[in-house]
Design a protein around this motif. Structure first.
Motif, PDB file in Angstrom:
ATOM      1  N   ALA A 105     -73.557 -46.048  78.419  1.00 23.43           N
ATOM      2  CA  ALA A 105     -74.136 -44.738  78.739  1.00 23.43           C
ATOM      3  C   ALA A 105     -75.513 -44.898  79.368  1.00 23.43           C
ATOM      4  CB  ALA A 105     -74.226 -43.887  77.472  1.00 23.43           C
ATOM      5  N   TRP A 106     -76.291 -45.810  78.873  1.00 24.06           N
ATOM      6  CA  TRP A 106     -77.636 -46.063  79.406  1.00 24.06           C
ATOM      7  C   TRP A 106     -77.563 -46.449  80.878  1.00 24.06           C
ATOM      8  CZ3 TRP A 106     -80.816 -51.058  78.984  1.00 24.06           C
ATOM      9  CH2 TRP A 106     -82.179 -50.802  79.250  1.00 24.06           C
ATOM     10  N   PHE A 107     -76.539 -47.231  81.232  1.00 30.02           N
ATOM     11  CA  PHE A 107     -76.398 -47.695  82.611  1.00 30.02           C
ATOM     12  C   PHE A 107     -75.859 -46.618  83.555  1.00 30.02           C
ATOM     13  CE2 PHE A 107     -75.863 -52.478  81.440  1.00 30.02           C
ATOM     14  CZ  PHE A 107     -77.229 -52.554  81.192  1.00 30.02           C
ATOM     15  N   VAL A 108     -74.965 -45.760  83.067  1.00 29.22           N
ATOM     16  CA  VAL A 108     -74.251 -44.858  83.982  1.00 29.22           C
ATOM     17  C   VAL A 108     -74.713 -43.405  83.922  1.00 29.22           C
ATOM     18  CG1 VAL A 108     -72.203 -46.337  83.818  1.00 29.22           C
ATOM     19  CG2 VAL A 108     -72.360 -44.301  82.378  1.00 29.22           C
ATOM     20  N   VAL A 109     -75.347 -43.001  82.825  1.00 29.56           N
ATOM     21  CA  VAL A 109     -75.782 -41.609  82.695  1.00 29.56           C
ATOM     22  C   VAL A 109     -77.049 -41.385  83.513  1.00 29.56           C
ATOM     23  CG1 VAL A 109     -76.789 -39.965  81.053  1.00 29.56           C
ATOM     24  CG2 VAL A 109     -74.710 -41.205  80.453  1.00 29.56           C
ATOM     25  N   PRO A 110     -77.142 -40.278  84.231  1.00 27.22           N
ATOM     26  CA  PRO A 110     -78.358 -39.994  85.013  1.00 27.22           C
ATOM     27  C   PRO A 110     -79.572 -39.759  84.123  1.00 27.22           C
ATOM     28  CG  PRO A 110     -76.915 -38.077  84.971  1.00 27.22           C
ATOM     29  CD  PRO A 110     -76.138 -39.199  84.368  1.00 27.22           C
ATOM     30  N   ALA A 111     -80.737 -39.750  84.755  1.00 25.76           N
ATOM     31  CA  ALA A 111     -81.985 -39.590  84.007  1.00 25.76           C
ATOM     32  C   ALA A 111     -82.001 -38.310  83.188  1.00 25.76           C
ATOM     33  CB  ALA A 111     -83.172 -39.626  84.961  1.00 25.76           C
ATOM     34  N   ALA A 112     -81.361 -37.266  83.695  1.00 28.73           N
ATOM     35  CA  ALA A 112     -81.325 -35.993  82.963  1.00 28.73           C
ATOM     36  C   ALA A 112     -80.601 -36.133  81.627  1.00 28.73           C
ATOM     37  CB  ALA A 112     -80.643 -34.915  83.807  1.00 28.73           C
ATOM     38  N   GLY A 113     -79.720 -37.133  81.532  1.00 23.33           N
ATOM     39  CA  GLY A 113     -78.998 -37.368  80.278  1.00 23.33           C
ATOM     40  C   GLY A 113     -79.576 -38.525  79.502  1.00 23.33           C
ATOM     41  N   HIS A 114     -80.819 -38.921  79.840  1.00 25.82           N
ATOM     42  CA  HIS A 114     -81.573 -39.982  79.168  1.00 25.82           C
ATOM     43  C   HIS A 114     -81.096 -41.381  79.530  1.00 25.82           C
ATOM     44  CE1 HIS A 114     -82.289 -36.689  75.942  1.00 25.82           C
ATOM     45  NE2 HIS A 114     -83.221 -36.634  76.871  1.00 25.82           N
ATOM     46  N   GLY A 115     -80.404 -41.513  80.649  1.00 25.12           N
ATOM     47  CA  GLY A 115     -79.949 -42.825  81.083  1.00 25.12           C
ATOM     48  C   GLY A 115     -80.688 -43.311  82.313  1.00 25.12           C
ATOM     49  N   LEU A 116     -80.258 -44.480  82.826  1.00 22.12           N
ATOM     50  CA  LEU A 116     -80.858 -45.043  84.027  1.00 22.12           C
ATOM     51  C   LEU A 116     -80.093 -44.640  85.278  1.00 22.12           C
ATOM     52  CD1 LEU A 116     -81.567 -48.681  82.718  1.00 22.12           C
ATOM     53  CD2 LEU A 116     -83.157 -46.748  82.818  1.00 22.12           C
ATOM     54  N   GLY A 117     -78.785 -44.483  85.136  1.00 25.64           N
ATOM     55  CA  GLY A 117     -77.962 -43.991  86.229  1.00 25.64           C
ATOM     56  C   GLY A 117     -77.828 -44.921  87.413  1.00 25.64           C
ATOM     57  N   PHE A 118     -77.931 -46.259  87.218  1.00 30.66           N
ATOM     58  CA  PHE A 118     -77.822 -47.152  88.381  1.00 30.66           C
ATOM     59  C   PHE A 118     -76.416 -47.727  88.564  1.00 30.66           C
ATOM     60  CE2 PHE A 118     -79.112 -50.039  84.951  1.00 30.66           C
ATOM     61  CZ  PHE A 118     -78.240 -51.096  85.117  1.00 30.66           C
ATOM     62  N   LEU A 165     -80.169 -50.444  70.200  1.00 30.61           N
ATOM     63  CA  LEU A 165     -79.705 -49.119  70.583  1.00 30.61           C
ATOM     64  C   LEU A 165     -80.822 -48.085  70.446  1.00 30.61           C
ATOM     65  CD1 LEU A 165     -77.539 -47.143  71.469  1.00 30.61           C
ATOM     66  CD2 LEU A 165     -76.762 -46.988  69.093  1.00 30.61           C
ATOM     67  N   THR A 166     -81.573 -48.178  69.360  1.00 33.08           N
ATOM     68  CA  THR A 166     -82.694 -47.253  69.178  1.00 33.08           C
ATOM     69  C   THR A 166     -83.730 -47.443  70.279  1.00 33.08           C
ATOM     70  OG1 THR A 166     -82.389 -47.295  66.775  1.00 33.08           O
ATOM     71  CG2 THR A 166     -84.504 -46.496  67.584  1.00 33.08           C
ATOM     72  N   GLY A 167     -83.939 -48.713  70.676  1.00 32.66           N
ATOM     73  CA  GLY A 167     -84.918 -48.997  71.718  1.00 32.66           C
ATOM     74  C   GLY A 167     -84.518 -48.467  73.082  1.00 32.66           C
ATOM     75  N   VAL A 168     -83.277 -48.738  73.492  1.00 30.90           N
ATOM     76  CA  VAL A 168     -82.859 -48.314  74.831  1.00 30.90           C
ATOM     77  C   VAL A 168     -82.681 -46.805  74.924  1.00 30.90           C
ATOM     78  CG1 VAL A 168     -81.725 -50.523  75.290  1.00 30.90           C
ATOM     79  CG2 VAL A 168     -80.385 -48.631  74.356  1.00 30.90           C
ATOM     80  N   SER A 169     -82.368 -46.173  73.803  1.00 25.52           N
ATOM     81  CA  SER A 169     -82.169 -44.720  73.813  1.00 25.52           C
ATOM     82  C   SER A 169     -83.461 -43.962  73.545  1.00 25.52           C
ATOM     83  CB  SER A 169     -81.121 -44.309  72.778  1.00 25.52           C
ATOM     84  OG  SER A 169     -81.601 -44.552  71.464  1.00 25.52           O
ATOM     85  N   GLY A 170     -84.480 -44.678  73.079  1.00 28.76           N
ATOM     86  CA  GLY A 170     -85.711 -44.003  72.709  1.00 28.76           C
ATOM     87  C   GLY A 170     -85.520 -43.062  71.530  1.00 28.76           C
ATOM     88  N   GLY A 171     -84.485 -43.347  70.730  1.00 27.81           N
ATOM     89  CA  GLY A 171     -84.200 -42.489  69.581  1.00 27.81           C
ATOM     90  C   GLY A 171     -83.524 -41.182  69.961  1.00 27.81           C
ATOM     91  N   GLN A 172     -83.147 -41.040  71.228  1.00 27.01           N
ATOM     92  CA  GLN A 172     -82.503 -39.811  71.691  1.00 27.01           C
ATOM     93  C   GLN A 172     -81.001 -40.028  71.870  1.00 27.01           C
ATOM     94  OE1 GLN A 172     -85.012 -37.392  74.551  1.00 27.01           O
ATOM     95  NE2 GLN A 172     -85.917 -39.407  74.922  1.00 27.01           N
ATOM     96  N   THR A 173     -80.320 -38.949  72.201  1.00 29.17           N
ATOM     97  CA  THR A 173     -78.872 -38.988  72.392  1.00 29.17           C
ATOM     98  C   THR A 173     -78.524 -38.978  73.875  1.00 29.17           C
ATOM     99  OG1 THR A 173     -78.452 -37.837  70.298  1.00 29.17           O
ATOM    100  CG2 THR A 173     -76.701 -37.765  71.959  1.00 29.17           C
ATOM    101  N   PHE A 174     -77.651 -39.891  74.277  1.00 26.01           N
ATOM    102  CA  PHE A 174     -77.162 -39.892  75.657  1.00 26.01           C
ATOM    103  C   PHE A 174     -76.102 -38.805  75.804  1.00 26.01           C
ATOM    104  CE2 PHE A 174     -78.298 -44.454  75.072  1.00 26.01           C
ATOM    105  CZ  PHE A 174     -79.281 -44.538  76.050  1.00 26.01           C
ATOM    106  N   PHE A 175     -76.195 -38.004  76.853  1.00 27.84           N
ATOM    107  CA  PHE A 175     -75.165 -37.010  77.128  1.00 27.84           C
ATOM    108  C   PHE A 175     -74.864 -36.992  78.622  1.00 27.84           C
ATOM    109  CE2 PHE A 175     -79.294 -34.994  76.907  1.00 27.84           C
ATOM    110  CZ  PHE A 175     -79.357 -34.180  78.034  1.00 27.84           C
ATOM    111  N   GLN A 176     -74.108 -36.017  79.086  1.00 28.06           N
ATOM    112  CA  GLN A 176     -73.606 -35.996  80.460  1.00 28.06           C
ATOM    113  C   GLN A 176     -72.808 -37.275  80.766  1.00 28.06           C
ATOM    114  OE1 GLN A 176     -76.609 -35.095  83.409  1.00 28.06           O
ATOM    115  NE2 GLN A 176     -77.346 -33.288  82.323  1.00 28.06           N
ATOM    116  N   LEU A 177     -71.953 -37.646  79.817  1.00 30.95           N
ATOM    117  CA  LEU A 177     -71.156 -38.853  79.986  1.00 30.95           C
ATOM    118  C   LEU A 177     -70.127 -38.675  81.098  1.00 30.95           C
ATOM    119  CD1 LEU A 177     -70.403 -39.818  76.255  1.00 30.95           C
ATOM    120  CD2 LEU A 177     -72.373 -40.432  77.664  1.00 30.95           C
ATOM    121  N   PRO A 178     -69.788 -39.770  81.807  1.00 34.12           N
ATOM    122  CA  PRO A 178     -68.771 -39.687  82.858  1.00 34.12           C
ATOM    123  C   PRO A 178     -67.383 -39.461  82.277  1.00 34.12           C
ATOM    124  CG  PRO A 178     -69.401 -41.955  82.489  1.00 34.12           C
ATOM    125  CD  PRO A 178     -70.354 -41.121  81.680  1.00 34.12           C
ATOM    126  N   GLU A 179     -66.476 -39.030  83.112  1.00 38.81           N
ATOM    127  CA  GLU A 179     -65.106 -38.752  82.673  1.00 38.81           C
ATOM    128  C   GLU A 179     -64.440 -39.977  82.049  1.00 38.81           C
ATOM    129  OE1 GLU A 179     -63.288 -35.976  82.487  1.00 38.81           O
ATOM    130  OE2 GLU A 179     -65.101 -34.872  83.045  1.00 38.81           O
TER     131      GLU A 179
END
Length: 346
Positions: A105-118, A165-179
């Motif tokens: 999720a960190w790799f594929v979710v856009p910044a709006a969903g707390h990811g990197l989106g690359f 996981l806590t570090g890469v997420s910043g303690g937040q929840t990843f959302f806007q997951l891809p299909e």
């Protein structure tokens, strides 16, 4: 007196007694004790009690809901059962369940969903499974190659993985997951969620493999006596590598299923699951001393626990008390299962 060997049967080729098939569905407990079916009466009783408590209990929607919410943790039970049979244990499965889909999720979710989106959404599943394989490989390397204690290794890995996981997420929840990450948690096959089918298919495969293949027999042999297994020609290290890495891979898949159902990956995903996993495995007849137990028993154990939890919820028991009652029920069920099995757990 020296042992007499028939002339037409050389000593080197003397027939070796084959072990009897000792249990229902490929287990290692005598058929007469029906250990595999020990929890079936309890499951039937809980079903009857549930229907009395609330007529909704046996309705299809509720039963499907129970099976779906059970399916993710059931894969952890499947993984832990294999590992326990070879006399090892893996405490890091619950954190792998969180980190593997979390990194994806960190790799594929856009910044709006707390990811990197690359990365594109299509990479989500390969990255998740690769993380599971990586964690399992590190565990196996430390346990098998370096001979470190499995309990300590996987406890350390649990803490490391949870911290990552806590570090890469910043303690937040990843959302806007891809299909691709939602599919296993939302899609249906023949009117039933895909996650249930995946769970049932994997348990069916595991029952066949452990009960009816040489690889399955090697797991029981290693758990019973690893030195004897080596003497019998079993490549014990290779088998242990396969079991430990497969366990982590199943945990990653379980995390993908849970993330898809919730449409998010929380920084605490999987935390505390390991207690239920061990409870279900032991209630289902899996020995912590290795070499004993069946996948059917393990599946019965997790099914029983989730049915009980559902009955308590339908009965209106306050959520604050469900945890305590679950613990009490686990102790009672464990005692009963040991009595019906004819032997107290060592």
């Amino acid at each position: 007196m020296p042992e007499t060997v028939l002339a037409d049967t050389p000593a080197s080729q003397a027939p070796v007694p084959r072990p009897k098939r000792t249990a229902l569905l490929g287990g290692r407990v005598p058929m007469a004790r029906l250990r595999d079916l020990a929890l079936v009466p309890a499951i039937v009783v809980i079903a009857i009690v549930g229907q009395i408590v609330n007529p909704v209990f046996l309705q299809a929607d509720n039963l499907i809901n129970v099976l779906q919410t059970m399916s993710e943790i059931a894969l952890l039970v499947l993984a832990q059962t294999m590992i326990l049979i070879v006399k090892k244990m893996d405490l890091s499965l619950e954190s792998t369940m969180g980190l593997a889909p979390g990194i994806a999720a960190w790799f594929v979710v856009p910044a709006a969903g707390h990811g990197l989106g690359f990365l594109s959404g299509g990479w989500a599943i390969p990255v998740t499974l690769a993380m599971g394989l990586l964690i399992g490989a590190v565990n196996a390397l430390l346990i098998i190659r370096f001979g470190l204690n499995g309990f300590i290794v996987t406890l350390g890995m649990l803490i490391v993985v949870r911290g990552v996981l806590t570090g890469v997420s910043g303690g937040q929840t990843f959302f806007q997951l891809p299909e691709s990450m939602l599919y296993l948690g939302t899609a249906q096959w023949l009117g039933m969620p895909v996650s249930i089918w995946v769970c049932l298919i994997l348990f069916a495969v595991a029952i066949v493999v452990l009960g009816w293949t040489s690889f399955g027999r090697s797991l029981y042999a290693i758990g019973g006596n690893v030195e004897a297994a080596k003497a019998a020609g079993i490549r014990t290290d290779r088998v242990l590598w396969i079991v430990i890495v497969t366990g982590s891979l199943l945990a990653a898949l379980a995390g993908l299923m849970l993330s898809g159902r919730l449409a998010s990956v929380a920084s605490a995903q999987g935390n505390g699951y390991i207690f239920t996993v061990f409870a279900a495995a032991v209630i289902g007849g899996i020995s912590l001393n290795g070499g004993k137990g069946t996948m059917f028993g393990a599946f019965s154990g997790i099914l029983l626990l989730f049915m009980i939890q559902n009955v308590l919820t339908l009965a209106g028991v306050p959520a604050q008390w469900i945890g305590a009652l679950n613990g009490l029920i686990i102790l009672v069920a464990l005692t009963i299962s040991r009595i019906t099995g004819g032997k107290v757990q060592e």
